[in-house]
Design an enzyme around this catalytic site. Structure first.
Site, mmCIF file in Angstrom:
data_model
loop_
_atom_site.group_PDB
_atom_site.id
_atom_site.type_symbol
_atom_site.label_atom_id
_atom_site.label_comp_id
_atom_site.label_asym_id
_atom_site.label_seq_id
_atom_site.Cartn_x
_atom_site.Cartn_y
_atom_site.Cartn_z
ATOM 1 N N SER A 111 13.703 -2.417 -2.293
ATOM 2 C CA SER A 111 12.410 -1.919 -1.829
ATOM 3 C C SER A 111 11.514 -3.052 -1.347
ATOM 4 O O SER A 111 11.536 -4.162 -1.901
ATOM 5 C CB SER A 111 11.710 -1.178 -2.976
ATOM 6 N N TYR A 133 8.693 -0.950 4.408
ATOM 7 C CA TYR A 133 7.409 -0.307 4.661
ATOM 8 C C TYR A 133 6.699 -1.143 5.727
ATOM 9 O O TYR A 133 6.622 -2.365 5.600
ATOM 10 C CB TYR A 133 6.543 -0.256 3.401
ATOM 11 N N THR A 159 11.120 3.352 6.013
ATOM 12 C CA THR A 159 10.489 4.554 5.470
ATOM 13 C C THR A 159 9.311 4.937 6.350
ATOM 14 O O THR A 159 8.413 4.124 6.588
ATOM 15 C CB THR A 159 10.029 4.325 4.029
ATOM 16 N N LYS A 236 14.243 6.669 7.101
ATOM 17 C CA LYS A 236 14.099 7.462 5.875
ATOM 18 C C LYS A 236 12.769 8.225 5.875
ATOM 19 O O LYS A 236 11.726 7.653 6.190
ATOM 20 C CB LYS A 236 14.169 6.563 4.648
ATOM 21 N N HIS A 260 10.582 12.340 -0.002
ATOM 22 C CA HIS A 260 10.109 11.260 -0.873
ATOM 23 C C HIS A 260 10.088 11.701 -2.340
ATOM 24 O O HIS A 260 9.196 11.338 -3.105
ATOM 25 C CB HIS A 260 8.715 10.801 -0.434
#
Length: 364
Positions: A111, A133, A159, A236, A260
């Site tokens: 992540s 992100y 994402t 995603k 999510h």
């Protein structure tokens, strides 16, 4: 009088053991969804409605659950989903989860908000992908991409469903903040400092996300990224088949059909209900993954029978991590492996390709 020891035979057993070790605030951070948690509940209910029609007299050998995911071989048709701040669950955090994934032979998705730097996670070995992100500063975003490339991550998973963070009432009511020892190790400290401070919104995580993340991404951002990295891109956070098609058109290697985990738009459809239409909307060159609510090997088989190439496993890995560090995370993957092999055998499937040819209905 002796107390029975909880056997760890299912993912839910790991959940029960994990919940006994965690504070109420961290339990809520892991388990909670947004607003009324309608979509959170819908994910599980929708999977329970999926039926699989088994084939008989196939005479096949023991099932082989291996799959090729984004161009690399995986021992199972799954990847460990990107999940933030895993040191909230265990001191080793993402490093323990990554080692468990490597030992199991499945991809681990790092992540952006990992509490262990992406460069350090490379030491765990195995197949690693990086979840991106998009930050407010494009230079910071590309710096993340370059760090992921340098660390040997083989896929970028972007994402796209967090223009702002969903209204997660459990965190708001708990006034949830990160402890000082847990931080977003891949992001400049200034951008994320609000995660450690009490916030007017109640949740410090809402405050820092809305401050640090780009609120207005467009397809142009993805097109620009495609031209600036040679890594395969998986998008995603898609639910609409038209968005899946658009992602494929701009060169995405894969898409993840995802709400999510019920943590963004409450009232969005369960991910699995949108899966068949997404599979039909993209060419064979674009793989389709699904997440949100998957809790067993039978659920993985359900997803495959609906056309998915693979799944992402999220909260169960956190439960395993909290229950026993690397050993607990490895235990969750071992349970899913055993359950999937049993379900494939009972459904008459020799391999993942056969599983994807099964007849399944969503019961909707």
């Amino acid at each position: 009088m002796t107390t029975a020891v909880l056997r760890l035979d299912t993912v839910d057993d790991f959940r029960l053991r994990a919940e006994a070790t965690l504070t109420a605030a961290v339990r809520d951070f892991v388990a909670g969804g947004s607003d009324s948690e309608t979509t959170l509940a819908a994910n599980r209910a929708a999977l329970d409605r999926v039926t699989i029609v088994p084939r008989v007299l196939t005479g096949g050998p023991d099932p082989e659950p291996g799959a090729t995911l984004a161009g690399a071989r995986s021992a199972l048709p799954l990847a460990v989903a990107p999940m933030a701040y895993q040191r909230l669950l265990h001191p080793e955090g993402e490093l323990a989860t990554a080692r468990a994934a490597a030992a199991a032979g499945v991809p681990f998705v790092v992540s952006t908000l990992s509490s262990v730097p992406v460069g350090e996670l490379a030491a765990a070995g195995g197949e690693q992908w990086f979840q991106l992100y998009w930050l407010n500063d494009d230079r910071d975003t590309m710096n993340l991409v370059h760090r992921a490339e340098d660390a040997g991550c083989r896929v970028l998973m972007v994402t796209v469903d967090v223009p702002v963070m969903g209204r997660r009432l459990r965190d708001i009511r708990n006034e949830f903040v990160l402890p000082a020892e847990v931080r977003a190790a891949n992001v400049a400290s200034g951008a994320m400092s609000a995660a450690h401070d009490r916030a007017d919104a109640g949740s410090a995580l809402i405050a820092h996300t809305n401050r640090a993340f780009h609120p207005a991404l467009t397809w142009a951002h993805l097109e620009a990224l495609r031209s600036r990295t040679t890594l395969p891109i998986v998008v995603k956070g898609i639910l609409d088949p038209a968005d899946a098609r658009r992602a494929a058109e701009i060169g995405a290697t894969g898409v993840v059909i995802s709400n999510h985990g019920g943590r963004q738009l409450d009232g969005a459809p369960a991910s699995v209900t949108m899966l068949p239409a997404a599979v039909a909307a993209v060419p064979d060159t674009c793989q389709v993954f699904v997440d949100s609510g998957i809790r067993s090997g039978t659920d993985i088989l359900r997803a495959l029978a609906l056309g998915a190439h693979g799944v992402l496993i999220g909260r169960p890995m956190l439960w395993g991590l909290a229950a026993g560090g690397e050993t607990g995370a490895a235990g969750v993957l071992a349970v899913l492996d055993a359950e999937l092999r049993a379900a494939m055998r009972l459904a008459g499937c020799a391999d993942v390709a056969a599983a994807r040819r099964l007849t399944a209905t969503t019961g909707c």
